[in-house]
Design a protein around this motif. Sequence first.
Motif, PDB file in Angstrom:
ATOM      1  N   VAL A 139     -20.095  -3.084  22.521  1.00 41.17           N
ATOM      2  CA  VAL A 139     -19.142  -4.180  22.317  1.00 41.17           C
ATOM      3  C   VAL A 139     -19.800  -5.424  21.741  1.00 41.17           C
ATOM      4  CG1 VAL A 139     -17.517  -3.419  24.062  1.00 41.17           C
ATOM      5  CG2 VAL A 139     -19.433  -4.875  24.725  1.00 41.17           C
ATOM      6  N   MET A 140     -21.098  -5.381  21.472  1.00 39.70           N
ATOM      7  CA  MET A 140     -21.778  -6.566  20.948  1.00 39.70           C
ATOM      8  C   MET A 140     -22.431  -6.271  19.605  1.00 39.70           C
ATOM      9  SD  MET A 140     -23.384  -8.246  24.387  1.00 39.70           S
ATOM     10  CE  MET A 140     -24.062  -9.670  23.546  1.00 39.70           C
ATOM     11  N   GLY A 141     -21.685  -5.722  18.681  1.00 39.87           N
ATOM     12  CA  GLY A 141     -22.186  -5.615  17.312  1.00 39.87           C
ATOM     13  C   GLY A 141     -22.730  -4.264  16.924  1.00 39.87           C
ATOM     14  N   GLY A 142     -22.475  -3.230  17.707  1.00 40.21           N
ATOM     15  CA  GLY A 142     -22.880  -1.894  17.266  1.00 40.21           C
ATOM     16  C   GLY A 142     -24.023  -1.331  18.069  1.00 40.21           C
ATOM     17  N   ALA A 143     -23.910  -0.027  18.371  1.00 41.63           N
ATOM     18  CA  ALA A 143     -24.920   0.653  19.178  1.00 41.63           C
ATOM     19  C   ALA A 143     -26.119   1.013  18.302  1.00 41.63           C
ATOM     20  CB  ALA A 143     -24.313   1.902  19.797  1.00 41.63           C
ATOM     21  N   PRO A 144     -27.274   1.339  18.929  1.00 36.17           N
ATOM     22  CA  PRO A 144     -28.417   1.817  18.148  1.00 36.17           C
ATOM     23  C   PRO A 144     -28.047   3.084  17.390  1.00 36.17           C
ATOM     24  CG  PRO A 144     -28.796   2.124  20.504  1.00 36.17           C
ATOM     25  CD  PRO A 144     -27.590   1.255  20.354  1.00 36.17           C
ATOM     26  N   ASP A 145     -28.627   3.266  16.208  1.00 35.42           N
ATOM     27  CA  ASP A 145     -28.204   4.374  15.355  1.00 35.42           C
ATOM     28  C   ASP A 145     -29.389   5.121  14.749  1.00 35.42           C
ATOM     29  OD1 ASP A 145     -29.138   2.405  13.779  1.00 35.42           O
ATOM     30  OD2 ASP A 145     -27.392   2.217  12.482  1.00 35.42           O
ATOM     31  N   ALA A 146     -30.584   4.989  15.350  1.00 38.72           N
ATOM     32  CA  ALA A 146     -31.777   5.573  14.734  1.00 38.72           C
ATOM     33  C   ALA A 146     -32.229   6.836  15.459  1.00 38.72           C
ATOM     34  CB  ALA A 146     -32.908   4.546  14.706  1.00 38.72           C
ATOM     35  N   GLY A 147     -31.350   7.468  16.218  1.00 41.25           N
ATOM     36  CA  GLY A 147     -31.745   8.641  16.996  1.00 41.25           C
ATOM     37  C   GLY A 147     -32.393   8.208  18.298  1.00 41.25           C
TER      38      GLY A 147
END
Lengths: 638, 208
Positions: A139-147
Amino acid sequence: MAHAAQSLHPSQPLKPGHSAKRHTGLMDWITTVDHKKIAILYLWAGGLFFGIGGLEAILIRIQLIKPMNTFLDAQTFNELITMHGTTMIFLGVMPVIFALMNAVIPLQIGARDVAFPFLNSLGFWTFLFGGLLLNLSWVMGGAPDAGWTAYTPLSGKGYSSTHGVDFYTIGLQIAGLGTLIGGINFLATIITMRAPGMSFMRMPMFAWATFITSAIILFAFPAVTVGLVLLTFDRILDANFFNVAGGGNPVLWQHIFWIFGHPEVYILILPAFGIISEVIPTFSRKRLFGYSSMVFATILIAFLGFMVWAHHMFTTGLGPVANALFSVSTMLIAVPTGIKIFNWLFTMWGGQVRFTTPNLFAAGFIPTFTMGGVTGVMLASAPADFQFHDTYFVVAHFHYVIVGGLVLGLFAGLHYWWPKMFGRMLSEALGKWTFWTFIIGFHLTFFVQHFLGLMGMQRRVFTYLPNQQFDLLNLVSTVGAFLMGVGMIIFLVNIFLTSRRPADAPNDPWEDGRTLEWTIPSPPPEYNFKQTPLVRGLDAFWKEKMAGAKAMTPAEPVGSIHMPSATILPFMMSVGIFIAGLGFMFSRDEFNNSIMSFLFNNYIVTALGLLITFGSMLMRSLFDDHGWHIEPEELEGR
Amino acid sequence: MTTAHAEAEGGTLPHEPEKATLEGRNKVLAFWLFLGGEAVLFGTLFATFLALRNQTNEGPSAAELFHLPLVALATLLLLVSSLTSVFAIQAMHRGNIAQLRNWLLVTVLLGLGFLILEIYEFSVYIRHEEFGMTTSAFSSAFYTLVGFHGAHVAFGIMWIAVLIGQLMHKGLTVVTAPKIYVSAMYWHFIDVVWVFIFTVVYLLGKVG
């Protein structure tokens, strides 16, 4: 060593009538230092995160149900796979492991609590706030997305410019601190708090597994903490550890991550081995076959676990000599693991086997985990790994060992110790439904993924083209995932229905209990043992039963029992770290609001958080906790 | 409580008051374990530094940067502070609170001297040598490794200072003795880490 002295300070004469301040309701849970209550906190928190991770898995499988699906976009898919892996490992299964350790270990070794009840509470709250911080990213700008492995440079500022990876690095540092604290606590507890007569080689296997697991935690978690600090510095302070342009080296991240990451998988699986080694003898009415070889194998697995990390990096290009050495060391682990498999089989052999729900899960564990082990040996062969690497074959392998191994083990342990934790037996009928739906769903989901991988489907792709023979197998996999979800729902229904029944479980609800936790009421009183028991052999309770005794021989007269006071300081310390982490993460951000910019950019929020944490530490140091006593009259009155 | 020989509530303190209670023994044991974890922490930082120490990115190199006499003085201060902390523990085992307090004070002051020298060293690098956190991989690794150690020293100074206050206020008891003993273990540990930093970072940087 252990002995009854845990109740008494030699220098502090007992103060009769000294009663404790009792909290109720929410305050009781926030301030508790009782290992049994902390176990329940770990279970609910771990269950919450496990549910989140499970929903993420379902979303992933819905996206992959058919080729060129548009249910999720690529970015969301990347966030989901990252958060699914990270959440499940660090926030889902590890807390449930800690829940069982907390619920069972002090009871199994005949202790009244862990060595450091205060630290126990601190470990839980830091874990929880680290996990909450990580999940705030949604809810604060996007979850981690690097695996979940956060490989650089993908996780660097250049390719992950949102705060997602910052939530990952800082959240995991905070949660990891809690795990490290818990590990040290259990090491100290098992070394010093064992009941009289319980030598190391008389300890139950779950206590051994906890002991070795805690040692791995102690030596593995500081490494990942450093890795996460370096990545945080790269991202927030513009340091150059993994930045090639500044002279850094991305492969360094892989080394640091896997020097932690491989021992981590043994942190996960050894407790499951311990649980299975408790459940199978109980329901075979036989002592564990090859107890000492089991202990030896556990130690050997832990030792070898630190020397195999580069098998995750065969395709990185370390050269044939390194690859060959790490291949051989990896294959060596199959030897102690095989010893364990045969020991469980030989324990059941000729035993009076009862297939209760815990034993069903344990019996299901053995072949499922063995399949994961076989693919592990296949992956350990470096030349073959060049084909398997980053395909669904790897996904199938690690889900076989983690879900087919650990999660089945946790289900076995939860059904087995549920009456001890809550005083109520879970429904056997619903438990068996849970087992069959979950294990059939599991094999449907992951067995086909071996073939998807061998046919060339890469992991972490958000969709795939039709007519590559992937379509049907992916559909089967998704159907299996839903069936696993059904199994989980049946388990939750079972918990709910059980909680509405009276708490009437006897001391030894399975009737064949072998270890000390079955000698005391379910759930145990807050002091656990009215009198510390005297241990006269392995499987202490079974030994007394065979000698015709109904209860343990006490090792001390009934006396006043010293208890630690409840305290809110661990909660405050964790809140402080949480605030400091958020403050540091946003310290370089531009805010629309000038007050916010002032507070964050000058590290005022960070300083405030640290002040709360260090202030609480100072309070803990300045004001001694003398605890309180439960007097013999109160014990008799029960 | 500040008599020459400390007395607990029920009589004289045993020779090793830090190990008189189960709580005390647990604390000492767990602190040994914690130091094991700390060793891995610093080991990883050392490995990182060794991997990156020649990656100067056209910034200053170790040989150009380091000024050994200053670092040698800092090393001397820290090594002596370890000795004085041994004296403090010996005084504690004799039950001599005044000596214990004095040696702890000397330890804190020597640690403070070390920290001031380190801050001065860092400020010279940043202001006059254009060698900051972001200069190169070498600079990042240097500041992180040496800075982590410096933060440990700073924490140790504050910790021991708080314990001196408790010693004066509560006296030497089976509760305060383990705290003092454990803080001395911590202090020796960061001293040993510094010996490695002096060798691996500074000496190897000058000649290697």
